[in-house]
Design an enzyme around this catalytic site. Structure first.
Site, mmCIF file in Angstrom:
data_model
loop_
_atom_site.group_PDB
_atom_site.id
_atom_site.type_symbol
_atom_site.label_atom_id
_atom_site.label_comp_id
_atom_site.label_asym_id
_atom_site.label_seq_id
_atom_site.Cartn_x
_atom_site.Cartn_y
_atom_site.Cartn_z
ATOM 1 N N LYS A 50 1.081 -1.122 -0.017
ATOM 2 C CA LYS A 50 0.148 -0.078 -0.049
ATOM 3 C C LYS A 50 0.930 1.216 0.103
ATOM 4 O O LYS A 50 0.563 2.210 -0.600
ATOM 5 C CB LYS A 50 -0.999 0.053 1.162
ATOM 6 C CG LYS A 50 -1.938 -1.026 1.149
ATOM 7 C CD LYS A 50 -2.802 -1.110 2.595
ATOM 8 C CE LYS A 50 -3.537 -2.395 2.726
ATOM 9 N NZ LYS A 50 -4.141 -2.375 4.163
ATOM 10 N N GLN A 94 -3.355 -1.203 10.668
ATOM 11 C CA GLN A 94 -3.200 -2.758 9.769
ATOM 12 C C GLN A 94 -3.858 -3.659 10.832
ATOM 13 O O GLN A 94 -3.387 -3.868 11.805
ATOM 14 C CB GLN A 94 -2.067 -3.110 9.256
ATOM 15 C CG GLN A 94 -1.985 -4.380 8.336
ATOM 16 C CD GLN A 94 -2.876 -4.224 7.211
ATOM 17 O OE1 GLN A 94 -2.838 -3.330 6.769
ATOM 18 N NE2 GLN A 94 -3.050 -5.119 6.630
ATOM 19 N N ASP A 117 -9.841 3.282 6.067
ATOM 20 C CA ASP A 117 -10.279 2.014 5.951
ATOM 21 C C ASP A 117 -12.047 2.010 6.001
ATOM 22 O O ASP A 117 -12.711 1.076 5.692
ATOM 23 C CB ASP A 117 -9.879 1.233 7.081
ATOM 24 C CG ASP A 117 -8.766 0.317 6.890
ATOM 25 O OD1 ASP A 117 -8.793 -0.336 5.729
ATOM 26 O OD2 ASP A 117 -8.155 -0.038 7.908
HETATM 27 N N1 GUN Z 1 -6.129 -6.658 7.091
HETATM 28 C C1 GUN Z 1 -6.644 -7.383 6.162
HETATM 29 N N2 GUN Z 1 -7.627 -6.496 5.194
HETATM 30 C C2 GUN Z 1 -7.471 -5.143 5.730
HETATM 31 C C3 GUN Z 1 -7.832 -4.119 5.570
HETATM 32 O O1 GUN Z 1 -8.944 -3.992 4.414
HETATM 33 N N3 GUN Z 1 -7.681 -2.970 6.381
HETATM 34 C C4 GUN Z 1 -6.834 -3.137 7.206
HETATM 35 N N4 GUN Z 1 -6.626 -1.797 8.010
HETATM 36 N N5 GUN Z 1 -6.299 -4.290 7.631
HETATM 37 C C5 GUN Z 1 -6.628 -5.318 6.892
#
Ligand code: GUN
Length: 280
Positions: A50, A94, A117
């Site tokens: 990301k 995350q 998110d």
């Molecule tokens: N872990 C797996 N998918 C995601 C997501 O879409 N956002 C976040 N913050 N963590 C994740």
């Protein structure tokens, strides 16, 4: 007949190009901060991808790494510090967090207007009320894939397998917004195969390898595979390989929905910055 391949890379590249073009018009590059706790290899990998894409399109991006034994108060204090920092447009903690941490209060501590998110209850409420807000990235990426390949949801029957807060529930709201008839199925659904067979569009988001098989898919249906499970060292999706023989279009795994998800993180950061800084 082999299904058309819905290429996540093509969707991601198109979104990245659009975001990059818009960023050139802005007075400052928006700033996205990732918070990662510990060294879970999948989380390290996802945050790195990301951040790379964010930097490639011209966002400012940084990752704050906290030790595996960080306590709840320290993590929430970091979130509050980022909320208070006027230069920060997007915050992404995350998941999953280490077991000793409670994820709910952390997600609720994030300023809803920086919540790239879209997991904060305020954004969940906005989504279901049809108000502007930040929407979770995986559901947005699924809609972006359908849009890219001009697959219409208008009047279509969508069956979502999986009712998570991250994918199943929010993508149901987005499909409704696009005038689909939506069924939210899950592991306890009676006659799951019969329900899925009704679908024009199947969204498989359970996290159980190969749960959607060819006999469950109507010939010509569109299938989006969100599941990711490691089996014998290989990443496999929720959709079994034999679905390629019956579906009309299908996302590959890897190379499908995950790439679109990453692209939506940067799009959400742009959206958050435009709104918060009055650039929209
Ligand atoms: N872990 C797996 N998918 C995601 C997501 O879409 N956002 C976040 N913050 N963590 C994740």
């Amino acid at each position: 007949m082999a299904a058309d391949r819905l290429d996540g890379r093509a969707v991601s590249d198109a979104i990245a190009a659009r975001v990059a073009t818009r960023l050139l018009e802005l007075p400052t590059a928006p700033k996205l901060v990732f918070v990662r706790v510990g060294e879970d290899p999948a989380s390290v990998y996802y945050v790195r991808s990301k951040q790379r894409l964010a930097e490639r399109v011209g966002l400012r991006a940084e990752t704050r790494v906290l030790a595996d034994d960080t306590d709840q108060a320290a993590l929430e204090a970091m979130v509050r510090e980022l909320n208070d920092d006027d230069d920060v447009d997007g915050i992404l903690v995350q998941l999953p967090l280490p077991d000793h941490l409670d994820e709910r209060p952390v997600l609720e501590a994030i300023d809803p207007d920086k919540d790239v998110d879209g997991f904060h209850p305020v954004n969940v409420g906005r989504l279901w009320s049809g108000l502007d807000g930040l929407v979770p990235c995986t559901p947005l990426g699924l809609i972006a894939i359908l849009d890219h390949y001009e697959i219409s949801l208008h009047g279509a029957r969508v069956v979502i397998v999986g009712r998570s807060n991250l994918v199943g529930k929010p993508v149901a709201a987005l499909c409704l917004r696009r005038h689909a008839t939506v069924t939210l199925a899950h592991s306890r659904t009676r006659d799951l195969a019969g329900v899925v067979r009704e679908a024009d569009v199947v969204i498989a988001a359970v996290g159980r390898a190969g749960i959607v098989t060819a006999d469950m898919v109507r010939t010509g249906a569109t299938v989006l595979d969100v599941g990711m499970t490691r089996v014998d060292g290989k990443i496999v999706g929720d959709v079994a390989p034999d679905v390629w023989d019956v579906a009309g279009a299908l996302t590959p795994m890897p190379g499908g929905t995950g790439l679109a998800t990453v692209a939506m993180v940067i799009q959400n950061t742009l959206t958050a910055a435009e709104k918060r800084r009055g650039w929209a």
